[in-house]
Write an enzyme that holds these catalytic residues in place. Sequence first.
Site, short mmCIF file in Angstrom:
data_model
loop_
_atom_site.label_atom_id
_atom_site.label_comp_id
_atom_site.label_asym_id
_atom_site.label_seq_id
_atom_site.Cartn_x
_atom_site.Cartn_y
_atom_site.Cartn_z
N GLU A 190 0.84 -1.21 0.00
CA GLU A 190 0.00 0.00 0.00
C GLU A 190 0.87 1.25 0.00
O GLU A 190 0.65 2.21 -0.75
CB GLU A 190 -0.89 0.05 1.26
N CYS A 224 0.51 1.26 7.29
CA CYS A 224 -0.22 1.61 6.06
C CYS A 224 -1.48 2.41 6.37
O CYS A 224 -1.83 3.35 5.66
CB CYS A 224 -0.54 0.36 5.26
N1 THU Z 1 2.49 -6.32 4.21
C1 THU Z 1 1.95 -5.50 3.25
O1 THU Z 1 2.48 -5.42 2.13
N2 THU Z 1 0.85 -4.77 3.57
C2 THU Z 1 0.23 -4.80 4.79
O2 THU Z 1 -0.62 -3.97 5.07
C3 THU Z 1 0.58 -5.86 5.73
C4 THU Z 1 1.95 -6.44 5.56
C5 THU Z 1 3.71 -7.06 3.88
C6 THU Z 1 4.96 -6.56 4.59
C7 THU Z 1 5.82 -7.80 4.62
O3 THU Z 1 6.50 -7.92 3.39
C8 THU Z 1 4.83 -8.94 4.73
O4 THU Z 1 3.58 -8.41 4.25
C9 THU Z 1 4.65 -9.47 6.15
O5 THU Z 1 4.35 -8.44 7.03
#
Ligand code: THU
Length: 268
Positions: A190, A224
């Site tokens: 995000e 995020c």
């Molecule tokens: N992650 C996201 O890309 N968006 C979120 O809102 C939650 C977590 C990713 C970060 C990391 O690469 C993996 O998911 C585990 O946290």
Amino acid sequence: MPSHPVLDVLRTQAHALTRRAHAPFSETPAAAVLLLDSGHWIPGVRVESASYGLTLPALLNAYTTAVAAEVAARSVAVVLSRPFRREEALYVDALSTGPYEAAADDAWVRGGWTGNGALPTPEAPLSPTLDASIDASPQAGLAHVREIAERAYVPASHYPVGALLECEHGALVPGVNVEHPDWARILCAERAALGTVHSYDLPAPKRLFLTCTTDPHGTPCGACRQLLAELAPDTTLWMDRHATPPEQATPSELLPGSFRGHALLQES
Ligand code: THU
């Protein structure tokens, strides 16, 4: 600082791009330019958060845009609008697309491209947006975002997240999570997409489609939610629930009473 004609062009570009940085709290804008082997380049600007530690560094912003555009492996050089800081050098040094070497205090070049004159001549910026448009139903956005999630770089978590921001007038901006050996430098999908919107000075986001291909219950993390509340408050989120209908939310529903730092801004 050694002079190299291509690095000089990128340096000038990085300085010009500082105008796009979102730096209302420090008033110290910064920008990066990432050059690809095709000569296309990707801008990245500093995007500050009222929760200071969530600030997106310019370099990380450019690199995560490259990953979402599936071109990170074609990076040949990265130039900043100011000298690299130690943590930025460490960030580049650990990138899986490297090795990169310092070519000047504000420039790192990928091994094999360091010879004088070897770098490609910078052409136009790479377009970060999807060559597509979607209708008002969430289904089309969700179909695109499921494909985008496959671009995630997730060696640590194996948890691929895809984001698709639809801006006013229809531009579709992809984002994926980009992991790094230093977990403090990992960026969520995000925030990666929000960073790209600022780097390219695109219109305000209106809809955000989100998916995690391995988790039908995925939801934006606290960091995020904070950045969405600050930078995209009028966005409607559509979270993929796989076999069941998507879930809809707004940033203020996800983070009620958010801190947006108005008292930190200098009166002009
Ligand atoms: N992650 C996201 O890309 N968006 C979120 O809102 C939650 C977590 C990713 C970060 C990391 O690469 C993996 O998911 C585990 O946290």
